[in-house]
Write a protein that holds these residues in place. Structure first.
Motif, PDB file in Angstrom:
ATOM      1  N   GLU A 145       0.835  -1.200   0.000  1.00  0.00           N
ATOM      2  CA  GLU A 145       0.000   0.000   0.000  1.00  0.00           C
ATOM      3  C   GLU A 145       0.872   1.254   0.000  1.00  0.00           C
ATOM      4  N   ALA A 146       1.934   1.198   0.791  1.00  0.00           N
ATOM      5  CA  ALA A 146       2.845   2.344   0.843  1.00  0.00           C
ATOM      6  C   ALA A 146       3.459   2.592  -0.538  1.00  0.00           C
TER       7      ALA A 146
ATOM      8  N   LEU B 288       0.806   4.226  -2.815  1.00  0.00           N
ATOM      9  CA  LEU B 288       0.532   5.634  -2.502  1.00  0.00           C
ATOM     10  C   LEU B 288       1.641   6.534  -3.012  1.00  0.00           C
ATOM     11  N   LEU B 289       2.880   6.061  -2.898  1.00  0.00           N
ATOM     12  CA  LEU B 289       3.987   6.881  -3.398  1.00  0.00           C
ATOM     13  C   LEU B 289       3.977   6.904  -4.930  1.00  0.00           C
TER      14      LEU B 289
ATOM     15  N   ASP C 110       1.320   6.766  -6.663  1.00  0.00           N
ATOM     16  CA  ASP C 110       0.206   7.665  -6.973  1.00  0.00           C
ATOM     17  C   ASP C 110       0.676   9.116  -7.000  1.00  0.00           C
ATOM     18  N   GLN C 111       1.609   9.436  -6.113  1.00  0.00           N
ATOM     19  CA  GLN C 111       2.167  10.792  -6.101  1.00  0.00           C
ATOM     20  C   GLN C 111       2.873  11.101  -7.415  1.00  0.00           C
TER      21      GLN C 111
ATOM     22  N   LYS D 285      13.227   4.602  -0.650  1.00  0.00           N
ATOM     23  CA  LYS D 285      12.733   5.427   0.447  1.00  0.00           C
ATOM     24  C   LYS D 285      12.050   4.555   1.506  1.00  0.00           C
TER      25      LYS D 285
ATOM     26  N   LEU E 130      13.009   3.354   5.558  1.00  0.00           N
ATOM     27  CA  LEU E 130      12.134   3.445   6.732  1.00  0.00           C
ATOM     28  C   LEU E 130      11.961   2.102   7.430  1.00  0.00           C
TER      29      LEU E 130
ATOM     30  N   ASN F  10      -5.170  14.034  -3.644  1.00  0.00           N
ATOM     31  CA  ASN F  10      -4.585  13.003  -2.792  1.00  0.00           C
ATOM     32  C   ASN F  10      -5.585  12.269  -1.916  1.00  0.00           C
TER      33      ASN F  10
ATOM     34  N   HIS G 187      -1.564  11.678   5.476  1.00  0.00           N
ATOM     35  CA  HIS G 187      -0.829  11.867   4.232  1.00  0.00           C
ATOM     36  C   HIS G 187       0.513  12.529   4.451  1.00  0.00           C
TER      37      HIS G 187
ATOM     38  N   PHE H   5       2.955  10.374   6.264  1.00  0.00           N
ATOM     39  CA  PHE H   5       3.427   9.282   5.407  1.00  0.00           C
ATOM     40  C   PHE H   5       4.428   9.796   4.370  1.00  0.00           C
ATOM     41  N   LEU H   6       4.064  10.906   3.729  1.00  0.00           N
ATOM     42  CA  LEU H   6       4.939  11.403   2.661  1.00  0.00           C
ATOM     43  C   LEU H   6       6.212  12.042   3.219  1.00  0.00           C
ATOM     44  N   HIS H   7       6.090  12.679   4.378  1.00  0.00           N
ATOM     45  CA  HIS H   7       7.255  13.333   4.998  1.00  0.00           C
ATOM     46  C   HIS H   7       7.345  12.874   6.446  1.00  0.00           C
ATOM     47  N   PRO H   8       7.770  11.640   6.666  1.00  0.00           N
ATOM     48  CA  PRO H   8       7.778  11.133   8.049  1.00  0.00           C
ATOM     49  C   PRO H   8       8.742  11.942   8.923  1.00  0.00           C
TER      50      PRO H   8
ATOM     51  N   ALA I  32       0.679   3.036   4.687  1.00  0.00           N
ATOM     52  CA  ALA I  32       0.772   4.465   4.964  1.00  0.00           C
ATOM     53  C   ALA I  32       0.356   4.783   6.388  1.00  0.00           C
ATOM     54  N   SER I  33      -0.713   4.164   6.871  1.00  0.00           N
ATOM     55  CA  SER I  33      -1.178   4.520   8.209  1.00  0.00           C
ATOM     56  C   SER I  33      -0.241   3.981   9.289  1.00  0.00           C
TER      57      SER I  33
ATOM     58  N   ILE J 131       3.056   3.843   8.926  1.00  0.00           N
ATOM     59  CA  ILE J 131       4.176   4.800   8.926  1.00  0.00           C
ATOM     60  C   ILE J 131       3.748   6.114   9.581  1.00  0.00           C
TER      61      ILE J 131
END
Lengths: 384, 415
Positions: A305-306, A309-310, A312-313, A375, A379, B138, B149, B152-155, B202-203, B205
């Motif tokens: 999923e992660a 989503l990335l 998708d960006q 990336k 993490l 988004n 969001h 997730f994008l900028h942890p 995402a959630s 992270i």
């Protein structure tokens, strides 16, 4: 940002030729094909033409084509029909990697007291023919096996399996939702009794499907009501969509005749590019026998999923078999059945191309996806 | 025909500030790095924007930038004017220009009307308008809040911590998510630093990231009072089926504090309780606690929050019984008065076990044509795929090595 759509096994863009063909049947030629007057009769003719176009894709006769609302309805109908016409038979055969449209129907009948054999697959998603042969019994009402898997693109030897079923007098159904329009299917050569197609996977709109029923195969309708489709599927014909599907089948047949090597080459370029650039990645499925448009790649130690989503960006659309995206808490049943190690299964991504995918699209993904994985790996607590 | 990168970078800088939780400072260098903008160039842009007084700057090691006003109060025309200079689509519209063709010019009125449209368009919009565009891009599909969001994008605080004196680990690869939380706790029990490594969606992270923000500055007693609900609240909510990500954060925090106190990685035997969900390793004690803390009333909610029962479903009956008992008790004060048991023998967490097993397998010296691939770790049962002319012997050998190097009661099976 440009959208790069690589999820055509989920759904596909309606072809402009399809849209144009459908257009007159909304506001101008809106008659009911069952009506007596010419205004309806013209519409009935359009439905007949579309039926012939669909039949041609399969090498079938027009009378063997039933229009349904979707692939799922076709699957339900085939299994329902085989069960209702052979009440003495109490055994069903399928695989453990089917689409939910077959899996959950099988589970329903199992709860009604039917015995279900679910064939296993090996690490490459392939079936064991010896296991299949053993599963066929005089008590078997129907075999339902997909032509090609939606997640990995692995193609099953439907021809051989249908013949084996036929030799034993067993009804054979194939869910060809992913295969139809991508690889050649000919019911003259393959003794199929039922075959399901979904319009929106082959550039027709959502909401139209087909069930092929071989001539002289016993049939019971799933939807009852009016006499449409010669009493085999009640409900007023969805004329514009039927017309659209006819054109979509014609386009697909042209494409198959021309050869899909170009699409396969793009797919390979994507796959090889990513695997070369991203360490600890692997391709899932039987790469020798695969749909030309599908690639399923696992990236170790990251979660699907992660990744999506990335991506998708970056405007990239793909899908994943990870737990978080499968709607359950476990990775996809297909990858689990193939025993993909768990540190790969959660990080699986499926790319599925179409005739509208360009080399630029592929290069963009190969260029931009490696940093996404890097990336997430940074993490992740799992590093090796 | 295009605006300069001064404006596009400047807007990205302001948006980055707008997405931070209120009052949180962001370093110019980190924006430059994340947005792939040269730091020197960004400095020039920020300098040009300064007279607008829309952000504040704090100097020093912990300094940085933050918006001083709400995004809806930042007018885009003002920003464009600072970064692009006065608008003049054609030379003759520049203020102070006198053109001899003026009386007979056939295009001037068109140009000036065109300019008015641009002025009005930008003048009627604010930084919030851009955020709203992003909202649709988004958010719509993924059903996550802006905070999820952004985290997730900028942890925040991602990565291991070299001088951590407390580490908490929960989850496992097999479960699909795992979190390792690092803390630096002072002698008097204050959490000075926090960082994390997370494998998950995402959630997961975002939950880890926001947790590290929340706990810095707290003392351990305060931190132990945090529940998964606080994590959810700080994220502005989580989809129901993702609640287990917040529970994972809470559990990692507790594990880290236990680690700092020198207690075993697993809680006391009494707290561990009985294993209910074998697929995800969830005990009755965890289920009861989650039911109580989140006022759960249905089986589905329990699965959403703890994952228990979400795979094979065999334990669902047992969970129903636990839930029924809890619902019956609700409102009454639970009179738990069991004696303190001594700590159980320190056991490996699933995560620790898995990592050790992976490390040992990676270091195996195998013969030609031999291969050992890890398929699953389910409690003490380790499943592997073996390639060898004599897989039975290889299985025995590898099991022996794993028992010596990881845990003496491991069982190795072929997948």
């Amino acid at each position: 940002m440009k959208t790069i759509y690589l999820d055509n096994n989920a759904t596909s863009q309606v072809a402009s030729q399809v849209k144009d063909a459908m257009q007159p049947y909304f506001c101008e030629l809106y008659g009911n094909p069952s009506s007596m007057y010419t205004f309806g009769g013209n519409v009935a003719k359009a439905v007949q033409d579309a039926r012939a176009q669909v039949a041609e894709l399969l090498g079938a006769d027009s009378s063997e084509i039933i229009f349904t609302a979707c692939g799922t309805e076709s699957d339900n109908t085939a299994i329902w029909s085989a069960i209702q016409t052979q009440p003495e038979k109490r055994h069903l055969v399928t695989t453990c990697v089917e689409h939910p449209a077959v899996l959950n129907v099988m589970q329903f009948w199992e709860r009604q007291g039917y015995r279900v054999t679910r064939l296993s697959v090996d690490n490459f998603g392939r079936l064991d023919m010896a296991e299949y042969e053993k599963a066929l019994t005089p008590d078997t009402a129907i075999v339902s096996i997909m032509s090609a898997n939606n997640e990995t693109g692995t193609i099953f030897p439907i021809d051989e399996m249908a013949k084996m079923a036929h030799e034993r007098g067993i009804v054979f159904h194939t869910d060809a939702v992913q295969a139809a329009g991508k690889i050649a299917i000919n019911v003259k050569e393959t003794p199929l009794d039922f075959l399901s197609i979904s319009g929106h996977k082959i550039h027709a709109p959502k909401g139209i499907g087909v069930l092929y029923v071989r001539k002289n195969v016993r049939f019971r309708p799933f939807m009852r009501g009016g006499h449409q489709e010669r009493g085999r599927r009640a409900g007023t014909e969805n004329v514009p969509y039927i017309v659209g599907l006819g054109v979509a089948c014609q386009l697909a047949l042209d494409e198959i005749k021309q050869g899909t090597a170009e699409m396969a080459a793009l797919r390979d370029r994507l796959e090889q590019g990513l695997v070369a650039k991203i360490p600890n990645s692997r391709v899932n499925g039987d790469v020798e026998h695969r749909l030309p448009n599908t690639s399923n790649i696992s990236f170790k130690n990251v979660e699907g999923e992660a990744i999506l989503l990335l991506l998708d960006q970056l405007g990239i659309c793909a899908s994943s078999g990870s737990a978080c995206t499968s709607g359950s808490l476990e990775p996809s049943h297909v990858l689990r059945a193939m025993q993909v190690p768990f540190n790969f299964a959660h990080g699986s991504v499926r790319f599925s191309l179409s005739r509208y995918t360009s080399a630029e699209d592929i290069d963009y993904v190969v260029e931009n996806m490696p940093p996404v994985i890097a990336k997430l790996r940074e993490l992740s607590p799992f590093k090796d | 025909m295009r605006f300069t990168t001064r404006t596009s970078y400047g807007l990205r800088f302001l948006l980055r500030l707008a997405k931070e939780p209120k009052g949180r400072l962001v370093k110019l260098a980190s924006v430059a790095q994340e947005e792939h903008i040269s730091c020197g160039y960004l400095e020039q842009i920020v300098h040009a924007l300064k007279p607008l007084n829309i952000f504040r700057v704090a100097r020093g090691v912990n300094g940085g930038y933050a918006l001083a006003v709400a995004p809806a109060a930042i007018n885009l025309w003002d920003v464009f004017l600072r970064l692009e200079g006065e608008l003049s689509l054609v030379a003759c519209l520049e203020p102070g220009t006198i053109c001899e063709r003026d009386p007979i010019c056939s295009t001037k009125l068109f140009w000036s009307d065109f300019e008015d449209h641009i002025r009005n368009y930008l003048g009627a919009r604010t930084l919030q308008s851009i955020l709203n565009f992003n909202f649709w891009r988004n958010e719509h599909m993924w059903d996550y809040t802006q905070a999820v969001h952004d985290h997730f994008l900028h942890p925040h605080n991602a990565g291991p911590m070299a001088d951590a004196n407390a580490v908490g680990e929960v989850g496992s690869l097999a479960c699909g998510d795992a979190l390792r939380l690092y803390l630096k706790i002072s002698q008097d029990g204050k959490i000075e630093k926090a960082s994390f490594e997370t494998f998950g969606c995402a959630s997961a992270i975002a939950s880890s990231s926001v947790l590290t923000d929340m706990i810095v500055g707290m003392n351990v007693e305060e931190a132990l009072k945090l529940t998964n609900k606080d994590i959810v609240a700080n994220l502005g909510g989580l989809p129901r089926e993702k609640m287990h990500c917040s529970v994972m954060g809470q559990e990692a925090l507790e594990a880290a504090i236990r680690n700092w106190r020198g207690e075993p990685a697993m809680p006391h035997a009494q707290e561990i309780g009985k294993l209910v969900c074998k697929c995800f390793g969830v005990t009755d004690a965890q289920i009861i606690r989650t039911i109580r803390e989140n006022n759960l009333t249905t089986l589905e909610e329990i699965t959403d929050y703890t994952k228990a029962g979400g795979a094979c479903g065999q334990c669902l009956d047992e969970i129903s019984e636990i839930l029924a008992a809890e619902l019956a008790k609700r409102g009454e004060k639970a009179a738990v008065d069991s004696p303190k048991e001594t700590a159980a023998k320190p056991k490996l967490t699933n995560l620790e076990r898995m990592q050790k097993v992976m490390a040992v397998l990676a270091s195996l010296k195998l013969g030609d044509g031999q291969e050992v691939q890890l398929v699953d770790v389910d409690g003490l049962k380790i499943s592997v795929k073996l390639t060898s002319s004599d897989t039975k012997k290889l299985l025995q050998d590898v099991e022996q090595i794993l028992r010596e190097k990881v845990e003496d009661n491991l069982v190795l099976v072929e997948a």
